[in-house]
Scaffold this motif. Sequence first.
Motif, PDB file in Angstrom:
ATOM      1  N   ARG A 203       0.819  -1.217   0.000  1.00 43.18           N
ATOM      2  CA  ARG A 203       0.000   0.000   0.000  1.00 43.18           C
ATOM      3  C   ARG A 203       0.848   1.261   0.000  1.00 43.18           C
TER       4      ARG A 203
ATOM      5  N   ASP B 270       1.851   1.945  -3.604  1.00 45.93           N
ATOM      6  CA  ASP B 270       0.764   2.458  -4.432  1.00 45.93           C
ATOM      7  C   ASP B 270       0.310   3.841  -4.000  1.00 45.93           C
TER       8      ASP B 270
ATOM      9  N   LYS C   6      -1.533   4.420  -1.413  1.00 43.24           N
ATOM     10  CA  LYS C   6      -2.864   4.329  -0.809  1.00 43.24           C
ATOM     11  C   LYS C   6      -2.827   4.510   0.698  1.00 43.24           C
ATOM     12  N   LEU C   7      -1.647   4.416   1.282  1.00 47.90           N
ATOM     13  CA  LEU C   7      -1.529   4.484   2.727  1.00 47.90           C
ATOM     14  C   LEU C   7      -0.887   5.808   3.116  1.00 47.90           C
TER      15      LEU C   7
END
Length: 73
Positions: free
Chosen positions: A40, A43, A45-46
């Motif tokens: 994550r 990407d 996303k975190l």
Amino acid sequence: MFLVAGTAILAVWAARNMAVFAVVATPILSRQLDEVVRERKKDGKLAISRTFATADSILNWVLLFIVLLGGVA
């Protein structure tokens, strides 16, 4: 996977097996969680926020007080 599943079944079956499950599952599940977090992060996303709002801080202290009060009781 079979080791974690087997010890989980034994832990549900008899409470005396909970400690065995904790010892077996902790390193395996922590490795899996580490992989998820790394993926994550790649990407994007975190997003980790290091700042806490005042309301969060108050809630944390209240919950800590409740837990300590329960432990003393």
